[in-house]
Design a protein around this motif. Structure first.
Motif, short mmCIF file in Angstrom:
data_model
loop_
_atom_site.label_atom_id
_atom_site.label_comp_id
_atom_site.label_asym_id
_atom_site.label_seq_id
_atom_site.Cartn_x
_atom_site.Cartn_y
_atom_site.Cartn_z
N ALA A 19 0.92 -1.24 -0.01
CA ALA A 19 0.06 0.01 -0.08
C ALA A 19 0.86 1.16 -0.07
N ALA A 20 1.83 1.07 0.74
CA ALA A 20 2.69 2.48 0.75
C ALA A 20 3.42 2.61 -0.80
N GLN A 65 0.90 4.42 -2.98
CA GLN A 65 0.58 5.80 -2.72
C GLN A 65 -0.63 6.14 -2.62
N ASP A 66 -1.61 5.56 -2.13
CA ASP A 66 -3.07 5.85 -2.12
C ASP A 66 -3.25 5.73 -0.66
N SER A 67 -3.64 7.04 0.04
CA SER A 67 -3.71 6.83 1.40
C SER A 67 -4.96 6.21 1.80
N ARG A 68 -5.93 6.22 1.35
CA ARG A 68 -7.10 5.47 1.75
C ARG A 68 -6.82 3.96 1.99
N LEU A 104 -3.84 2.62 2.45
CA LEU A 104 -2.73 2.60 3.35
C LEU A 104 -3.25 2.51 4.86
N ARG A 105 -4.27 3.57 4.96
CA ARG A 105 -5.00 3.62 6.45
C ARG A 105 -5.73 2.45 6.66
N CYS A 163 -5.06 -0.76 5.50
CA CYS A 163 -4.03 -1.84 5.86
C CYS A 163 -3.26 -1.64 7.28
N SER A 164 -3.08 -0.40 7.63
CA SER A 164 -2.35 -0.02 8.87
C SER A 164 -3.63 -0.37 9.75
N GLN A 170 -2.23 5.34 13.18
CA GLN A 170 -2.09 5.71 11.84
C GLN A 170 -3.23 5.53 11.01
N GLN A 213 -6.24 6.36 11.04
CA GLN A 213 -7.36 7.46 10.50
C GLN A 213 -6.62 8.86 11.35
#
Length: 547
Positions: free
Chosen positions: A61-62, A65-68, A70-71, A73-74, A96, A98
């Protein structure tokens, strides 16, 4: 002729865009595959494999480069760390998931943050997050999740001994489960509410019995035998703590059938049933349950619980006039308590056994038992009043051993101390109510006292309520077990006593109402009775899917 520095043509740009889209699709597929594999690993009880999968998803996900994504997955990785027993690491990733004010509007995130704080022993912080999660779930119409959050929140309140708040949470959970027709879960929540109400001074006995009756009205919705048996057992123990022994007997008898295929649970049910029968004076049927429970505990390796059953058996036999079996049972119980280093129980049994020997005119043995009781008492806290009584009785027994005459038909018994508050291992005294027919006995069954089988027709029922602030209204139960009291009086009217004790590791600190003391050595010990509901997946954290 174009130079090497000339811009790419339209065809080349199109090729690059196609390659970029394919790369994005490939990474998205990798993330989805890793996430799916992580969920499966959790379902199969492989938390470490799940962690590996979710870590791969975060790395992919990193790069995407899709913040949605990545969040998300975190979020999953943080939840998996909590499940794997690493709550601090889980908190880091959950935070991390949200950032910013929107985090307060995601119920699953609040739920997972609460679980992490709870695992770190931060009950106050955890209860705050659970409450927020419950409110968010309600706003979304998710009754099941709201009930789950309220149950967890109440367990946090229980651990901090905020009994009234815990009761409110359990009642709210029951309401939420009812809304979504999860009546088995509602029954479990009401069971917990009733148990915790006993710990609080804000509820009357009528309030408690009302909740327990409502709980029992939902038992037809409970289809799992183990869950049903645990429910009847827990409610029966609550009735015992209210000194409603007839109602307790009925609950324990109803638990026998569902518990039949669960030896640890069955042992606990018979243990409690025998003790409750002792409390209502029905000693003959009680003897049978004491023996069966002792045998089951023995086969399970639960030495301490087995010793309690033998002490119960000894008391019942004594009331029936069988001094020989009473003495033998006390001897077996005493050895069991020595094996498990239960010093207070040793004191109580030594005192009761000494009384048996005095009735048999064996003063020297009684003297030895009083000395052993004093020795065991040295390992107990707050023993002042008990020590004074034991010393007086030891002195009296020594005098008897020197002055008793062969011509005397019976030795003069030591004169007991006057009743002093908290001077005895046994708790409060109360007159025994009339004995009524209990379920499962013959229609013409009378109490042993009514038939004159016991050594006294005007006995007192004595009960000690050991707070389930630990087994305390949860953790714990919570679950509690009753054993007849082990302390004896030398008065002609012997005392009948029943001790209520908790079987939870942290009674009413984690509402796992087990209702008997933790067994010493079985994978599924009698103290392992778990609340039947809420019926959640094998992992408790909340996870999300991707794409």
């Amino acid at each position: 002729m174009a130079s090497d520095a000339s811009p790419p043509g339209k065809e080349e740009v199109k090729v690059r865009k196609r390659r970029s889209r394919r790369e994005v699709q490939r990474k998205a597929a990798d993330i989805e595959g890793s996430t799916s594999a992580g969920h499966k690993a959790l379902q199969e009880g492989r938390p470490e494999d799940a962690l590996s999968c979710f870590k791969d998803a975060v790395k992919a996900a990193a790069q995407l480069q899709d913040s949605r994504v990545l969040r998300a997955c975190s979020f999953n990785l943080g939840a998996a760390y909590v499940e794997a027993g690493r709550p601090q690491k889980g908190l880091d990733f959950l935070r991390q998931a949200q950032p910013g004010p929107k985090a307060d509007r995601i119920p699953d995130l609040q739920f997972n943050l609460a679980l992490a704080h709870n695992a770190l022993g931060q009950s106050k912080e955890a209860s705050t997050f659970f409450l927020q999660a419950a409110q968010l779930y309600r706003s979304q119409g998710d009754g099941r999740s709201e009930g789950d959050a309220c149950m967890e929140m109440s367990r946090c309140y229980s651990r901090t001994q905020d009994w009234s708040l815990a009761v409110q949470g359990f009642l709210r959970a029951a309401e939420s489960y009812r809304v979504v027709a999860m009546l088995d879960s509602a029954a479990a929540a009401l069971k917990e509410a009733g148990s915790h109400m006993i710990q609080s001074d804000q509820f009357s006995q009528d309030d408690v019995t009302g909740v327990l009756s409502e709980c029992l009205s939902l038992t037809d919705s409970v289809t799992d035998p183990r869950t049903l048996g645990e429910l009847y057992l827990s409610v029966g123990v609550s009735y015992c703590r209210l000194r409603c022994f007839q109602e307790a007997v009925q609950c324990f008898q109803l638990a026998l059938g569902p518990a039949a295929q669960q030896p640890p649970l069955l042992a606990k049910v018979m243990h409690n049933l025998g003790a409750a029968l002792n409390s209502v004076g029905q000693f003959t049927p009680a003897v049978g349950y004491h023996r069966l429970a002792a045998g089951l505990y023995g086969s399970l390796g639960c030495r301490g619980d087995q010793a309690r059953c033998f002490s119960n058996l000894a008391f019942a036999c004594g009331q029936l006039g069988d001094e020989e079996e009473a003495t033998e049972s006390f001897v077996v119980a005493l050895q069991g308590f020595r094996d498990t280093e239960d010093h207070l129980a040793q004191v109580q049994v030594c005192e009761s056994l000494a009384e048996c020997y005095l009735r048999q005119r064996k003063q020297q043995k009684a003297v030895q038992l009083y000395k052993q009781a004093l020795s065991a008492l040295s390992h107990c806290e707050d023993s002042g009043g008990v020590q004074d009584r034991l010393v007086e009785r030891l002195t009296a027994a020594l005098q008897q051993s020197l002055t008793v005459s062969p011509q005397r038909p019976r030795p003069r018994r030591p004169r007991p101390l006057r009743s002093l508050p908290h001077s005895s291992p046994v708790g409060q005294h109360a007159r025994k109510s009339d004995i009524t027919q209990s379920p499962g006995t013959a229609a013409n069954q009378q109490s042993d006292e009514q038939r004159g089988q016991g050594p006294g027709s005007d006995k007192q029922a004595v009960a000690e309520h050991c707070g389930s602030a630990g087994g305390g209204a949860t953790e714990t139960p919570e679950y509690m077990t009753m054993t007849p009291g082990l302390h004896s009086s030398f008065q002609s009217d012997q005392l009948q006593h029943s001790e209520l004790w908790s079987d939870r590791e942290n009674p009413h600190t984690d509402s796992d109402p087990s209702l008997a003391q933790e067994a010493e050595a079985t994978p599924t010990s009698p103290g392992d009775i778990k609340e039947a509901t809420p019926l959640v997946s094998r992992w408790r954290s909340r996870f999300c899917s991707l794409m």
